[in-house]
Design a protein around this motif. Structure first.
Motif, mmCIF file in Angstrom:
data_model
loop_
_atom_site.group_PDB
_atom_site.id
_atom_site.type_symbol
_atom_site.label_atom_id
_atom_site.label_comp_id
_atom_site.label_asym_id
_atom_site.label_seq_id
_atom_site.Cartn_x
_atom_site.Cartn_y
_atom_site.Cartn_z
ATOM 1 N N LYS A 124 -31.562 17.992 -7.021
ATOM 2 C CA LYS A 124 -30.972 17.481 -5.969
ATOM 3 C C LYS A 124 -29.350 16.947 -6.024
ATOM 4 C CE LYS A 124 -30.546 14.064 -1.704
ATOM 5 N NZ LYS A 124 -30.847 14.988 -0.658
ATOM 6 N N THR A 125 -28.259 17.412 -5.896
ATOM 7 C CA THR A 125 -27.221 16.599 -6.105
ATOM 8 C C THR A 125 -26.224 16.953 -4.440
ATOM 9 O OG1 THR A 125 -26.321 19.296 -6.067
ATOM 10 C CG2 THR A 125 -26.708 18.658 -8.020
ATOM 11 N N GLN A 126 -26.796 17.021 -3.656
ATOM 12 C CA GLN A 126 -26.462 16.403 -2.088
ATOM 13 C C GLN A 126 -26.980 15.463 -1.429
ATOM 14 O OE1 GLN A 126 -24.800 19.853 -0.114
ATOM 15 N NE2 GLN A 126 -23.384 20.839 -1.603
ATOM 16 N N THR A 127 -26.315 14.691 -0.594
ATOM 17 C CA THR A 127 -26.856 13.985 0.317
ATOM 18 C C THR A 127 -25.853 13.688 1.804
ATOM 19 O OG1 THR A 127 -28.330 11.940 1.248
ATOM 20 C CG2 THR A 127 -25.949 12.008 -0.039
ATOM 21 N N ARG A 128 -27.150 13.969 2.614
ATOM 22 C CA ARG A 128 -26.041 14.090 4.140
ATOM 23 C C ARG A 128 -26.248 12.784 5.142
ATOM 24 N NH1 ARG A 128 -25.558 18.734 2.210
ATOM 25 N NH2 ARG A 128 -23.846 20.086 3.742
ATOM 26 N N VAL A 182 -17.265 16.074 5.480
ATOM 27 C CA VAL A 182 -17.806 16.018 6.590
ATOM 28 C C VAL A 182 -17.970 17.802 7.534
ATOM 29 C CG1 VAL A 182 -16.589 13.747 7.327
ATOM 30 C CG2 VAL A 182 -15.478 15.604 8.384
ATOM 31 N N GLU A 183 -19.219 16.918 8.522
ATOM 32 C CA GLU A 183 -19.906 18.915 8.848
ATOM 33 C C GLU A 183 -20.569 18.163 9.761
ATOM 34 O OE1 GLU A 183 -20.639 21.597 5.742
ATOM 35 O OE2 GLU A 183 -22.955 20.808 6.113
ATOM 36 N N ARG A 184 -20.978 19.081 10.885
ATOM 37 C CA ARG A 184 -22.598 18.948 11.494
ATOM 38 C C ARG A 184 -23.699 19.198 11.069
ATOM 39 N NH1 ARG A 184 -19.926 18.916 17.008
ATOM 40 N NH2 ARG A 184 -22.361 18.794 17.353
ATOM 41 N N LEU A 185 -24.205 18.720 10.978
ATOM 42 C CA LEU A 185 -25.552 18.334 10.864
ATOM 43 C C LEU A 185 -26.016 20.159 10.449
ATOM 44 C CD1 LEU A 185 -28.199 17.224 8.944
ATOM 45 C CD2 LEU A 185 -28.933 16.710 11.870
ATOM 46 N N ASP A 241 -26.711 24.999 0.651
ATOM 47 C CA ASP A 241 -26.005 23.761 0.437
ATOM 48 C C ASP A 241 -27.923 22.943 0.758
ATOM 49 O OD1 ASP A 241 -23.850 23.049 -0.103
ATOM 50 O OD2 ASP A 241 -23.267 23.133 1.836
ATOM 51 N N ALA A 242 -28.688 23.706 2.315
ATOM 52 C CA ALA A 242 -29.910 22.943 1.775
ATOM 53 C C ALA A 242 -31.486 22.990 0.434
ATOM 54 C CB ALA A 242 -30.831 24.106 3.079
ATOM 55 N N ILE A 243 -30.451 23.665 0.222
ATOM 56 C CA ILE A 243 -31.368 23.253 -1.611
ATOM 57 C C ILE A 243 -30.701 22.963 -2.573
ATOM 58 C CG2 ILE A 243 -31.312 24.762 -3.694
ATOM 59 C CD1 ILE A 243 -31.456 27.576 -2.214
ATOM 60 N N ALA A 244 -29.340 21.963 -2.378
ATOM 61 C CA ALA A 244 -28.929 21.499 -3.174
ATOM 62 C C ALA A 244 -29.077 20.373 -2.722
ATOM 63 C CB ALA A 244 -27.192 21.285 -3.160
ATOM 64 N N TRP A 250 -21.750 12.575 7.211
ATOM 65 C CA TRP A 250 -20.870 12.892 5.245
ATOM 66 C C TRP A 250 -21.388 13.623 5.034
ATOM 67 C CZ3 TRP A 250 -16.414 10.439 5.359
ATOM 68 C CH2 TRP A 250 -15.952 9.095 6.017
ATOM 69 N N VAL A 251 -21.079 14.690 3.989
ATOM 70 C CA VAL A 251 -21.731 15.389 2.705
ATOM 71 C C VAL A 251 -21.201 14.908 1.436
ATOM 72 C CG1 VAL A 251 -22.021 17.672 2.113
ATOM 73 C CG2 VAL A 251 -22.097 17.343 4.546
ATOM 74 N N ILE A 252 -22.435 13.944 0.890
ATOM 75 C CA ILE A 252 -21.930 13.594 -0.252
ATOM 76 C C ILE A 252 -22.468 14.128 -1.602
ATOM 77 C CG2 ILE A 252 -22.058 11.900 -1.706
ATOM 78 C CD1 ILE A 252 -22.010 9.969 1.010
#
Length: 204
Positions: free
Chosen positions: A32-36, A140-143, A150-153, A195-197
């Protein structure tokens, strides 16, 4: 260091962030390297553009709309998690045990079957946190615009799509994950701006 360099330097911000036990395990194993996270001030339907502006102090989501024949309208929302280079300390479900040898901290992510009287992650103090993350990018983006990569991340697991048992999608798995955490306030079908962090784990 010149006066200009001094005036532009801003101390690194450090903020708490909540993660479930499953997501903590994904961070620890490196998957995991991203969170929304939902943008607090959601753009109105007629807002045509949204972007993130970065500065030395913060990251801002800016929106604008150009109604037909009207005056352009603007909106703005600051990212509560900071900017690239800032740090996040992870709050997770835990138990603080007092023993003859001193205080020990146990984490639910390590053993969910343990019978400790677990405390919710929101109550974790900074000193008990074992994971520190450094923000590497914010956008930023729509969910529902999340990609398979990115889902893998995000640490999602693949889910079956439709009736084809051989057709697995991480994006579908992330949809299930999102609704399990955010389904009451911001379900997948509402497709909020998020937010895509992106982050990396700091090894201390």
């Amino acid at each position: 260091m010149s006066k200009m360099e001094v005036s532009r330097w801003v101390p690194r911000k450090e903020s708490p962030i909540l993660f479930s036990a499953a997501m903590v395990r994904a961070i620890l194993d490196g998957s995991k390297t991203q969170t929304r996270r939902v943008v607090k001030v959601q753009p109105q339907p007629d807002w045509t553009e949204i972007a993130v502006e970065h500065s030395y102090e913060r990251s801002l989501a800016t929106y604008r709309a150009f109604p037909g024949g009207g005056t352009a309208r603007w909106g703005i929302c600051e990212c509560p998690y900071g900017k690239s280079g800032d740090r996040l300390w992870v709050r997770e479900t835990f138990f603080k045990g007092h023993f003859d040898t001193g205080i020990s901290i146990f984490y639910k992510a390590d053993d969910q079957n343990a019978l400790w009287p677990w405390k919710p992650s929101i109550h974790m103090p900074r000193w008990a946190s074992r994971i520190t993350l450094e923000i590497t990018n914010i956008r930023v983006e729509r969910l529902q615009d999340i990609s398979e990569a990115d889902a893998i991340a995000e640490g999602a697991t693949a889910s079956i799509v439709g009736d084809n048992l051989n057709f697995l999608k991480y994006r579908a798995g992330y949809q299930t994950l999102w609704d399990s955490i955010n389904g009451k306030k911001a379900p997948w079908d509402s497709n909020p701006w998020v937010w895509v962090i992106e982050f990396r784990r700091l090894i201390t």
